[in-house]
Every structure is written in C-alpha cells, then in structure tokens.
Design a protein around this motif. Structure first.
Motif, short mmCIF file in Angstrom:
data_model
loop_
_atom_site.label_atom_id
_atom_site.label_comp_id
_atom_site.label_asym_id
_atom_site.label_seq_id
_atom_site.Cartn_x
_atom_site.Cartn_y
_atom_site.Cartn_z
N VAL A 107 0.84 -1.19 0.00
CA VAL A 107 0.00 0.00 0.00
C VAL A 107 0.88 1.25 0.00
O VAL A 107 0.59 2.22 -0.70
CB VAL A 107 -0.98 -0.01 1.20
CG1 VAL A 107 -1.75 1.29 1.28
CG2 VAL A 107 -1.93 -1.19 1.09
N THR B 170 -7.31 8.99 1.76
CA THR B 170 -6.21 8.02 1.66
C THR B 170 -5.76 7.54 3.04
O THR B 170 -5.46 6.35 3.20
CB THR B 170 -5.02 8.60 0.89
OG1 THR B 170 -4.58 9.81 1.51
CG2 THR B 170 -5.39 8.87 -0.56
N LEU C 102 -8.11 4.86 4.32
CA LEU C 102 -7.84 3.55 3.69
C LEU C 102 -6.58 2.90 4.27
O LEU C 102 -6.55 1.69 4.49
CB LEU C 102 -7.70 3.69 2.18
CG LEU C 102 -9.00 3.88 1.42
CD1 LEU C 102 -8.73 4.20 -0.05
CD2 LEU C 102 -9.86 2.63 1.53
N MET C 103 -5.56 3.72 4.49
CA MET C 103 -4.33 3.18 5.09
C MET C 103 -4.63 2.60 6.46
O MET C 103 -4.14 1.53 6.81
CB MET C 103 -3.27 4.29 5.22
CG MET C 103 -2.71 4.79 3.92
SD MET C 103 -1.60 3.61 3.16
CE MET C 103 -0.23 3.72 4.26
N GLN D 89 -7.50 1.37 7.51
CA GLN D 89 -8.24 0.12 7.33
C GLN D 89 -7.29 -1.03 7.02
O GLN D 89 -7.47 -2.15 7.50
CB GLN D 89 -9.26 0.26 6.20
CG GLN D 89 -10.42 1.16 6.52
CD GLN D 89 -11.32 1.37 5.32
OE1 GLN D 89 -11.25 0.66 4.33
NE2 GLN D 89 -12.19 2.37 5.43
N HIS D 90 -6.27 -0.75 6.23
CA HIS D 90 -5.31 -1.79 5.88
C HIS D 90 -4.45 -2.19 7.09
O HIS D 90 -4.34 -3.37 7.41
CB HIS D 90 -4.41 -1.31 4.73
CG HIS D 90 -3.29 -2.22 4.41
ND1 HIS D 90 -3.48 -3.49 3.92
CD2 HIS D 90 -1.95 -2.06 4.51
CE1 HIS D 90 -2.31 -4.07 3.73
NE2 HIS D 90 -1.36 -3.22 4.09
N ARG E 227 -7.42 -5.02 6.23
CA ARG E 227 -8.04 -5.04 4.90
C ARG E 227 -6.97 -5.37 3.87
O ARG E 227 -5.87 -4.82 3.90
CB ARG E 227 -8.67 -3.68 4.62
CG ARG E 227 -9.48 -3.67 3.34
CD ARG E 227 -10.36 -2.47 3.26
NE ARG E 227 -11.03 -2.47 1.98
CZ ARG E 227 -11.53 -1.42 1.40
NH1 ARG E 227 -11.49 -0.24 2.01
NH2 ARG E 227 -12.11 -1.50 0.23
N GLU F 205 -7.26 -4.66 -2.34
CA GLU F 205 -8.52 -3.90 -2.26
C GLU F 205 -8.27 -2.43 -1.97
O GLU F 205 -8.89 -1.56 -2.58
CB GLU F 205 -9.40 -4.45 -1.13
CG GLU F 205 -10.13 -5.71 -1.44
CD GLU F 205 -11.01 -6.14 -0.25
OE1 GLU F 205 -11.38 -5.29 0.59
OE2 GLU F 205 -11.31 -7.34 -0.17
N VAL F 206 -7.37 -2.17 -1.04
CA VAL F 206 -7.06 -0.80 -0.67
C VAL F 206 -6.43 -0.07 -1.86
O VAL F 206 -6.80 1.08 -2.17
CB VAL F 206 -6.12 -0.76 0.57
CG1 VAL F 206 -5.61 0.65 0.84
CG2 VAL F 206 -6.85 -1.32 1.79
N GLU G 99 -8.99 0.94 -4.42
CA GLU G 99 -9.73 2.13 -3.99
C GLU G 99 -8.88 3.38 -4.08
O GLU G 99 -9.36 4.46 -4.44
CB GLU G 99 -10.27 1.96 -2.58
CG GLU G 99 -11.69 1.46 -2.58
CD GLU G 99 -12.35 1.59 -1.21
OE1 GLU G 99 -12.61 2.72 -0.77
OE2 GLU G 99 -12.61 0.53 -0.62
N LEU G 100 -7.60 3.26 -3.74
CA LEU G 100 -6.70 4.40 -3.85
C LEU G 100 -6.63 4.90 -5.29
O LEU G 100 -6.65 6.11 -5.55
CB LEU G 100 -5.29 4.05 -3.35
CG LEU G 100 -5.12 3.91 -1.84
CD1 LEU G 100 -3.75 3.33 -1.51
CD2 LEU G 100 -5.33 5.24 -1.14
#
Length: 131
Positions: free
Chosen positions: A72, A95, A98-99, A101-102, A107, A111-112, A115-116
């Motif tokens: 990521v 962003t 999302l980071m 969530q990972h 996650r 997937e991340v 989405e990024l």
C-alpha cells in the motif's frame, strides 16, 4: 545549490525536479517575515500578469504501471508520482482512512490499492473539470 537549480527545485548533484509549490513554501518558511511579505507581493504581481482564462493546462497523469505485487505504501508513492499535479491536502482524509483500514483492520492490500486508484483518478477528474 546554484540559483538555477534552486529555481527548478533541484538539489545540487543532479537531483530530480521537485514540486515547485513545495519548494516555494520551503523557501518562504526560511525567510524572515518582512521578506515573506515581499515574496507574497511578488507572487501576486506575477499572478496579475497572467491573462484571465489563461491558466496553465493541467498535466496528464504519468503512465506508471501497477506491479503485480505492491504494498500500500508503494502504491501511494506510485499514485503520488502518477498524479504529481494534485495537491495532497484534499486527498489526505480519504487516503489515510484507507491506510488505517489496511494497517489496523487487516483489509487486503489489493482492495485498498484498487480504492486508492479510484480516489486519485476521481480527484484528478474533479480538478480537470474545474479548470
């Protein structure tokens, strides 16, 4: 650093060109307050010289292929370079979520990263349509 390299945001020894707005902010931050005001006045003068509706065209994103296996963090670096013309501030909230969530929720990276890529493309289109 030579004056020409400073103007281009290059480091002595052949470093690659940096983000001009970042370099300008760095320079302004190192100046005394009086010289910061002078720099701002000069920038406003230059802006006034640009005819209405004659803004510089928005650069196209760089074509940087996505590797099969990518972290990521590396995806963020790739997308930041791909969409080098975007300001980072408006992207930060989405962003970083999302980071988180990972990292915190496990996650999957793929997937991340998917989405990024959508977020960066959406922000690019928004800037492009408003210019």
């Amino acid at each position: 650093m030579t004056p020409m390299n400073m103007a281009l945001g290059k480091k002595a020894g052949g470093g690659k060109a940096g983000d001009p707005s970042r370099r300008l902010a760095e320079i302004a931050g190192r100046l005394p307050q009086e010289q910061q005001r002078t720099l701002l006045q000069f920038a406003e003068f230059l802006l006034a010289q640009v005819p209405e509706g004659e803004a510089a065209p928005l650069p196209e994103p760089k074509e940087i292929p996505r590797p099969e296996q990518e972290s990521v963090i590396k995806a963020m670096r790739r997308l930041s370079e791909t969409y080098h013309m975007l300001e980072r501030g408006p992207l930060l909230n989405e962003t970083s979520a999302l980071m988180g969530q990972h990292v915190m929720q496990g996650r999957p990276a793929a997937e991340v990263i998917d989405e990024l890529e959508v977020i960066f493309a959406r922000h690019y289109e928004k800037v492009r349509s408003s210019s």
